[in-house]
Design a protein around this motif. Sequence first.
Motif, short mmCIF file in Angstrom:
data_model
loop_
_atom_site.label_atom_id
_atom_site.label_comp_id
_atom_site.label_asym_id
_atom_site.label_seq_id
_atom_site.Cartn_x
_atom_site.Cartn_y
_atom_site.Cartn_z
N ARG A 107 -8.80 16.18 -2.01
CA ARG A 107 -9.89 15.57 -1.24
C ARG A 107 -10.96 16.60 -0.96
O ARG A 107 -10.66 17.61 -0.32
CB ARG A 107 -9.36 14.98 0.07
CG ARG A 107 -8.36 13.86 -0.22
CD ARG A 107 -8.14 12.94 0.90
NE ARG A 107 -7.46 13.54 2.03
CZ ARG A 107 -6.93 12.80 3.03
NH1 ARG A 107 -7.02 11.49 2.99
NH2 ARG A 107 -6.36 13.37 4.03
N VAL A 132 -3.16 13.69 -1.82
CA VAL A 132 -2.78 12.28 -1.83
C VAL A 132 -2.98 11.69 -3.23
O VAL A 132 -3.22 12.41 -4.19
CB VAL A 132 -3.61 11.49 -0.79
CG1 VAL A 132 -3.32 11.98 0.60
CG2 VAL A 132 -5.10 11.58 -1.10
N LEU A 133 -2.87 10.35 -3.28
CA LEU A 133 -3.06 9.64 -4.53
C LEU A 133 -4.54 9.68 -4.94
O LEU A 133 -5.42 9.43 -4.12
CB LEU A 133 -2.64 8.20 -4.29
CG LEU A 133 -2.60 7.23 -5.44
CD1 LEU A 133 -1.56 7.66 -6.45
CD2 LEU A 133 -2.26 5.84 -4.91
N VAL A 148 -0.84 11.03 -9.31
CA VAL A 148 0.09 10.74 -8.23
C VAL A 148 0.68 12.06 -7.74
O VAL A 148 1.17 12.85 -8.57
CB VAL A 148 1.22 9.80 -8.72
CG1 VAL A 148 2.20 9.50 -7.60
CG2 VAL A 148 0.64 8.51 -9.27
N PRO A 149 0.61 12.36 -6.44
CA PRO A 149 1.18 13.62 -5.98
C PRO A 149 2.68 13.69 -6.34
O PRO A 149 3.39 12.71 -6.21
CB PRO A 149 0.97 13.59 -4.46
CG PRO A 149 0.66 12.17 -4.13
CD PRO A 149 0.06 11.56 -5.35
N TYR A 172 -8.60 4.84 -4.04
CA TYR A 172 -8.88 5.14 -2.62
C TYR A 172 -8.02 6.30 -2.15
O TYR A 172 -6.79 6.25 -2.23
CB TYR A 172 -8.59 3.89 -1.79
CG TYR A 172 -8.74 4.10 -0.31
CD1 TYR A 172 -9.98 4.35 0.26
CD2 TYR A 172 -7.63 4.04 0.54
CE1 TYR A 172 -10.11 4.54 1.62
CE2 TYR A 172 -7.76 4.22 1.90
CZ TYR A 172 -9.00 4.47 2.44
OH TYR A 172 -9.14 4.65 3.78
N VAL B 115 -5.51 1.81 5.20
CA VAL B 115 -4.72 2.26 4.05
C VAL B 115 -4.72 1.20 2.97
O VAL B 115 -3.98 1.29 2.00
CB VAL B 115 -3.27 2.61 4.46
CG1 VAL B 115 -3.26 3.79 5.41
CG2 VAL B 115 -2.57 1.42 5.07
N TYR B 120 -0.56 2.61 -0.28
CA TYR B 120 -0.88 3.92 -0.83
C TYR B 120 -0.36 5.14 -0.11
O TYR B 120 -1.12 6.00 0.33
CB TYR B 120 -2.41 4.05 -1.00
CG TYR B 120 -2.91 3.19 -2.10
CD1 TYR B 120 -2.08 2.88 -3.17
CD2 TYR B 120 -4.18 2.68 -2.09
CE1 TYR B 120 -2.52 2.07 -4.18
CE2 TYR B 120 -4.63 1.86 -3.11
CZ TYR B 120 -3.79 1.56 -4.15
OH TYR B 120 -4.23 0.76 -5.14
N PRO B 121 0.95 5.30 0.06
CA PRO B 121 1.45 6.58 0.52
C PRO B 121 1.11 7.65 -0.52
O PRO B 121 0.93 7.32 -1.69
CB PRO B 121 2.97 6.36 0.59
CG PRO B 121 3.24 5.20 -0.31
CD PRO B 121 1.99 4.37 -0.32
N PRO B 122 0.99 8.93 -0.15
CA PRO B 122 1.38 9.53 1.13
C PRO B 122 0.35 9.40 2.25
O PRO B 122 0.52 10.06 3.28
CB PRO B 122 1.58 10.99 0.76
CG PRO B 122 0.67 11.23 -0.40
CD PRO B 122 0.60 9.95 -1.15
N ILE B 123 -0.69 8.57 2.12
CA ILE B 123 -1.53 8.30 3.29
C ILE B 123 -0.71 7.39 4.21
O ILE B 123 -0.07 6.45 3.73
CB ILE B 123 -2.85 7.60 2.86
CG1 ILE B 123 -3.68 8.52 1.97
CG2 ILE B 123 -3.65 7.18 4.07
CD1 ILE B 123 -4.99 7.91 1.52
N ALA B 205 5.78 9.43 -3.73
CA ALA B 205 4.75 8.42 -3.99
C ALA B 205 5.04 7.66 -5.29
O ALA B 205 4.68 6.49 -5.43
CB ALA B 205 3.38 9.07 -4.06
N TRP B 539 -0.30 12.18 4.99
CA TRP B 539 -1.69 12.52 5.24
C TRP B 539 -2.37 11.38 6.00
O TRP B 539 -1.99 10.24 5.87
CB TRP B 539 -2.46 12.72 3.92
CG TRP B 539 -2.05 13.92 3.15
CD1 TRP B 539 -0.92 14.07 2.41
CD2 TRP B 539 -2.76 15.16 3.05
NE1 TRP B 539 -0.88 15.32 1.85
CE2 TRP B 539 -2.01 16.01 2.22
CE3 TRP B 539 -3.99 15.62 3.57
CZ2 TRP B 539 -2.43 17.30 1.91
CZ3 TRP B 539 -4.40 16.90 3.25
CH2 TRP B 539 -3.62 17.75 2.43
#
Lengths: 207, 541
Positions: A107, A132-133, A148-149, A172, B115, B120-123, B205, B539
């Motif tokens: 990010r 994150v994704l 993808v993390p 997103y 979200v 959508y993890p890891p958010i 994820a 996150w």
Amino acid sequence: MQTESVKQKCEHFLRDLNTQLHEFYIQFRAIHIDPLERKWIAVSLLVVGLLVSIIVIDAFFHGINPPGKVETVDSDSLHLNKEFAEDNLGVQVDGKGAIIIRMVAGRYSFFPKHIDVPSETPLTFRWVSMDVLHGVHIPMTNMSTMIVPGYVAEITTTFPKPGEYPMLCNEYCGLGHNHMWSNISVIAKEDWTAPVKSLAKGGSNNE
Amino acid sequence: MNDAATRKLALSHLWVAFIAFILACFMGVYQVLERSGFISALDSPSVYFASVSTHGVLMAFVLTIFFIMGFGYTIAASSLKQPVWNMPLAWGGFWLALTGVIMAAIPLLAGKASVLYTFYPPIVAPAAFYIGATLLVVGSWVWCVIMLVMFSQWKQANPGQAVPLAMFATAMNVLLWLWTSAGVALEVLFQLIPLSLGWIDTVDAGLSRTLFAWTLHPIVYFWLIPAYTAFYVFVPKQAGSFVFSDEMARLAFIVLAVFSLPIGFHHLYMDPEQAKGWKLLHGIGTFMVALPTLVTGFAVIASLEIAGRLRGGKGLFGWIGSLPWTNSMVLAVILSLLMLIFGGFGGIVNASYAMNAMIHNTAWVPGHFHLIFAGTTVIMYFAIAYYLWPILVKKPLFSSSMALVQLWTWFIGMSILTTPWHILGLLGQPRRVSSVVYNNLLTLSWQPYELMMIVGGLVLLGSACLFIYNLAKTQLNPSSEAIDQHIEYAEPIHAAESVPEWLNDLKLWNKVIAVLMFISFGYPILQFFIMDTYGSSPWGF
């Protein structure tokens, strides 16, 4: 003794299954289907069969597949990772002359911010996320993958036309998602020169 | 449907669904305005993403689940001619689901759970959001139990008889939903809730996305089956015709339920955590599930053609003109099929294993699912509501001509909204951006399409308001006398007096689904437990 009874059970089960399937088939054939509908179903099956065979033939004989190399990486400690250490990122030419591009998504940017690549040459991108994704797409090209993390997204593609392309995050990833983009210059094959550091395979060692 | 208690139960569910719908429509208009960037005062990523998340949850989960529950109670009570089994339990399910909605709505509207409805993890979002969503799903499971009990009670009381087609379709949808919701339930219960409460430190994820993909495809068939049910059991009667084939209709519902489940990886074509062989397998299955839709399209058009010819239509296409276009159910099915044809073409592009790379996560994707869900499916929800309202409130519809205007404007608005959306996708615009800030020539070409989308959004909002106004006026009309109408189900051309047990029951298909799910999801899920994976820390957004 034990094995025999298991064997018998299996045989029994298979025989049952066979009778049931046979009965199912007879009942299935007995369903009233209008001749016109029968023709329509045949046409539908043909259309679906055609589309599926194009996809399967392309996948098996022309190697046209989406990315799908199941390779894991620890996204939480990329700074300790040799391959994705900062000075090892970007465009490199390996010993066999293949072009490998290592990129980190975080990010809200792709690192390095700008790269030069040759046109009409197979390029292998290796993308990882540091948080994150994310997703990355270079519009008007096939360079599209999810990042993808925890996983390395590897994709090989060729850019036919030279030009300046934006590289956009298309998944997103947080409130700054739309600010996540960078640029890539596709340079005519004959004008492109490999970056100097590409000979030092593995880049600087930060162990 | 003389049973006042059943009518109240169905109406309560349908009102929750439609209130969620109208709120989400207002958000939709705000979103097209905000993302266009034409009004700089509106620019705010935090409001935008809170709105997108709420719009998605309201439309995809609240509108659909509550509508399907209300529709199911109505179908079960009227087609089986028996009152809803265990009314207190049914209300318990309703309140549980509604509590869940409110619990999830608070963090959503406060901008704490932006979200998106795909999680959508890891958010991570606050636990209340996930727990609320879980309660909504558990509430729908209560409905599932009631539907299954009524289904089997009727079968016991009427041995050897074919379950009415409408109820068979509803029962298939119950089976589909129980399997569908299991994937996301596993993700929420074992990953998201523990993560948001701090019980676990990291989340994989890749596994989350795999579990969500389990749910993400069949859920659209869960939304679609009520529309297909109306295609088969309401449309022919309203048009003055017959069900083309009762047995083929059952078979279509079975194939829909069985094949929509093991194919979710077409949402993961571009993902790194699943291998290409599994993606290809799911891709082939995705094309299989086009078959029941093609069969359904044929059957509905055949029923309509019979109706048109019975009404004096002549020639190859003459029957189309002589259809009762002023009947809201008939008009809705025509418009729905038109949107299904275009949406279906788009869907084939998405489903195509490698071609999908071109449009993956671009504006094409929301364009596609708005056309096929908000268009094809929701327009049938409207038609079902117009048909059921006079029966449920015992008053004539406030205005039939307003209903026709509403259906036409919904179709026109959806065409104006989704055509530029698809084009933007082909021009490379990513989905889910709150504004366009890319400093690139390419983005200039996006602007005229953004303007068209605003027009489409406004037309749709106007149409949605007409819909709610018409239903409310019907119900609140004090002067009209009570009318006593009943639901009329279409008869098949050849009455199916007895059908084989596998066209009349779920047990065999439950087993078939179990085998197919094991084949297509067994190893892909197991792999996360046998390879060395690294979890991701949570996150904020």
